[in-house]
Design a protein around this motif. Structure first.
Motif, mmCIF file in Angstrom:
data_model
loop_
_atom_site.group_PDB
_atom_site.id
_atom_site.type_symbol
_atom_site.label_atom_id
_atom_site.label_comp_id
_atom_site.label_asym_id
_atom_site.label_seq_id
_atom_site.Cartn_x
_atom_site.Cartn_y
_atom_site.Cartn_z
ATOM 1 N N MET A 138 -1.021 4.010 -5.371
ATOM 2 C CA MET A 138 -2.121 4.934 -5.242
ATOM 3 C C MET A 138 -3.374 4.140 -4.865
ATOM 4 N N VAL A 139 -4.364 4.813 -4.280
ATOM 5 C CA VAL A 139 -5.532 4.112 -3.745
ATOM 6 C C VAL A 139 -6.227 3.283 -4.815
ATOM 7 N N THR A 184 -4.891 -1.328 5.054
ATOM 8 C CA THR A 184 -4.199 -0.044 4.926
ATOM 9 C C THR A 184 -3.805 0.517 6.284
ATOM 10 N N GLY A 187 -0.026 5.779 3.139
ATOM 11 C CA GLY A 187 -0.176 6.036 1.714
ATOM 12 C C GLY A 187 0.496 7.315 1.253
ATOM 13 N N TYR A 195 0.801 -1.228 0.000
ATOM 14 C CA TYR A 195 0.000 0.000 0.000
ATOM 15 C C TYR A 195 0.836 1.282 0.000
ATOM 16 N N PRO A 196 1.917 1.384 0.791
ATOM 17 C CA PRO A 196 2.680 2.642 0.789
ATOM 18 C C PRO A 196 3.232 3.030 -0.573
ATOM 19 N N ASN A 197 3.372 2.067 -1.472
ATOM 20 C CA ASN A 197 3.943 2.361 -2.783
ATOM 21 C C ASN A 197 2.908 2.317 -3.906
ATOM 22 N N GLU A 244 -10.945 10.440 -1.361
ATOM 23 C CA GLU A 244 -9.852 9.517 -1.087
ATOM 24 C C GLU A 244 -9.085 9.203 -2.375
ATOM 25 N N TRP A 297 -4.217 0.244 -5.673
ATOM 26 C CA TRP A 297 -4.287 -0.710 -4.563
ATOM 27 C C TRP A 297 -5.619 -1.469 -4.597
ATOM 28 N N PHE A 346 -0.532 10.422 1.913
ATOM 29 C CA PHE A 346 -1.574 11.334 1.459
ATOM 30 C C PHE A 346 -1.726 12.529 2.413
ATOM 31 N N PRO A 364 -3.960 5.134 7.363
ATOM 32 C CA PRO A 364 -3.843 4.955 5.910
ATOM 33 C C PRO A 364 -3.334 6.204 5.202
#
Length: 475
Positions: free
Chosen positions: A96-97, A337, A311, A92-94, A250, A100, A313, A307
């Motif tokens: 985009m929503v 997440t 992420g 998830y950290p790498n 989001e 993912w 964000f 998250p």
């Protein structure tokens, strides 16, 4: 009714409108509610005509050396995701929503009813052990294997562990051919969704004070649902007098502009999916000019710090939102997440991220402000006037922290700010929900935790790990 007397608590942080903190005092609880708070309470002397109760019938709990807080209220989660935690194969950290979502749904689509039950138990246990007494879950995982059972299985789990549960009946109704990222075997029609919402509301929704279960209508997100799903949700929810919820702001606004020529909040507003009975998850894309729309309509936001941090964000400006009059509460978000259902950890992380931006934002909320976001504001978000603070007639939802530990030495002069400021994120000493002790001294009440954990591990391996390439060790 049964009575419990918490005796000699070192401090009681009430989060009431006057922000009272009581020192060296007692809390008398009768049935599901708080009867009174004060020094040297005598259960027998607190009897009222027509409700006589012998002091000998009162359970005494020694709270000396303990700080007492209102139960935390979680306003956004996805319990089923506890079985896809710690998964670096979908990182998830790498991502985009939207990217993912496309990857993770390949796992979600194989989930069955047993996964729903045991993953929910897992989330509830984590929440309870860390001071959460009332939890909302956004349950949108409906597969061919789960059928329409997910909320029913979650209600079983909530009753077993004794937590107060608000179930968000989610849905995805737009196919990939229509532009969504949802596999076909996880789609429902709007009519299917509405029929099941009607069933669940009739079976479970209890609007009375101190109720232990309620239903929320919660289509998953605008990009993955047909407009009529949201439009008909508004119609039914207001007819049935239940609340509404969805993901918003989001990362989907670019897609919404391309598809509809408008931002998501404008889209929701046109469909009526906005108001004091509505709250949105995340909304880190919210614009300052949209603050007034949220405040003016009474629409809430569930801030989920984990998250957003994982992420990379934007972090909501809670001070500005509060000054604008926007109702903000706190959520864990799904474990895919977050990797955790620890709302104390979310409380700490939320405060740290506000502090991180404090210099360029001309200050930030305090650690105590964050506690009230997680308690008072959580109750307001869920429409619970009976929860959120420790006051007579409020629900007896609370948790106790043991302060007689060396690691807290020197920090006990300010109970209000202790949790988020000092980082008290471990298991609490005791959690009480609806006047019943559900967790104390490391033990969940009335269940064999080791047996449930072993059963859950077996289900996770059988249904998910052995069936997904994301778990190569099990292939």
């Amino acid at each position: 009714m049964d009575r419990i007397l918490l005796k000699n608590a070192s401090a009681v942080v009430t989060c009431d409108p006057a922000d009272h903190v009581y020192y060296d005092c007692d809390i008398l609880i009768e049935g599901p509610k708080i009867l009174c708070i004060g020094k040297n309470l005598d259960a027998k002397k607190q009897d009222t005509p027509g409700n006589r109760s012998r002091a000998a019938d009162t359970q005494i709990i020694n709270a000396r050396g303990k700080f007492v807080y209102p139960g935390l209220i979680n306003t956004h989660h996805h319990f089923f995701q506890t079985f896809v935690r710690n998964l670096t194969a979908i990182d998830y950290p790498n991502l985009m929503v939207m990217d993912w979502i496309e990857k993770i749904y390949q796992i979600f689509q194989i989930i069955d009813s047993e996964v729903i039950y045991y993953s929910t138990l897992t989330a509830f246990a984590d929440l309870i052990k860390h001071g959460c007494t009332c939890a909302f879950d956004h349950q949108y995982c409906y597969t061919k294997k789960t059928g329409k059972e997910p909320v029913d299985r979650q209600m079983e789990a909530a009753e077993l562990l004794g937590i107060r549960y608000h179930a968000g009946r989610g849905a995805n109704t737009l196919s990939m051919s229509g532009g969504s990222s949802i596999p076909d075997n996880m789609l429902e029609t709007t009519e299917e969704f509405l029929v099941d919402c009607d069933r669940l509301i009739g079976k479970y929704h209890d609007p009375r004070p101190y109720s232990m279960r309620q239903i929320v209508m919660a289509p998953c997100q605008p990009l993955n649902c047909r407009p009529e799903t949201f439009r008909e949700t508004v119609r039914m929810a207001r007819d049935k007098k239940v609340r509404m919820h969805t993901h918003l702001g989001e990362g989907e606004n670019e897609g919404m502009l391309a598809r509809y020529g408008k931002r998501t909040m404008d889209w929701c507003q046109e469909l009526g999916f906005i108001g004091p009975d509505v709250w949105y998850a995340h909304d880190w894309e919210v614009l300052p000019e949209e603050y007034q729309v949220l405040a003016g309509t009474g629409t809430g936001i569930s801030h989920c710090p984990a998250p957003a941090v994982l992420g990379g964000f934007p972090i909501l400006n809670l001070k500005e939102l509060d000054q604008a009059g926007v109702l903000v509460s706190l959520g864990c978000d799904g474990s895919a997440t977050n990797d955790s259902s620890n709302l104390l950890d979310s409380l700490r992380m939320a405060y740290l991220m506000q502090a991180y931006h404090a210099k360029k934002r001309n200050g930030c909320v305090s650690a105590y402000d964050m506690l009230k976001i997680a308690t008072v504001n959580g109750a307001k978000t869920l429409g619970r006037t009976d929860l959120g603070s420790l006051e007579p007639e409020k629900g007896a939802d609370l948790f106790l922290v043991d302060t007689e530990n060396l690691e807290l030495t020197g920090a006990l002069h300010d109970p209000k700010n202790l949790l988020a400021r000092v980082g008290q994120t471990g298991s609490v000493w005791m959690t009480m929900i609806n006047g019943k002790v559900v967790y104390k001294d490391g033990v969940l009440s009335g269940v064999d935790e080791k047996r449930l954990a072993a059963e859950g591990e077996a289900v996770c391996s059988r249904v998910i790990r052995f069936s997904s390439s994301a778990f190569p060790h099990f292939q």
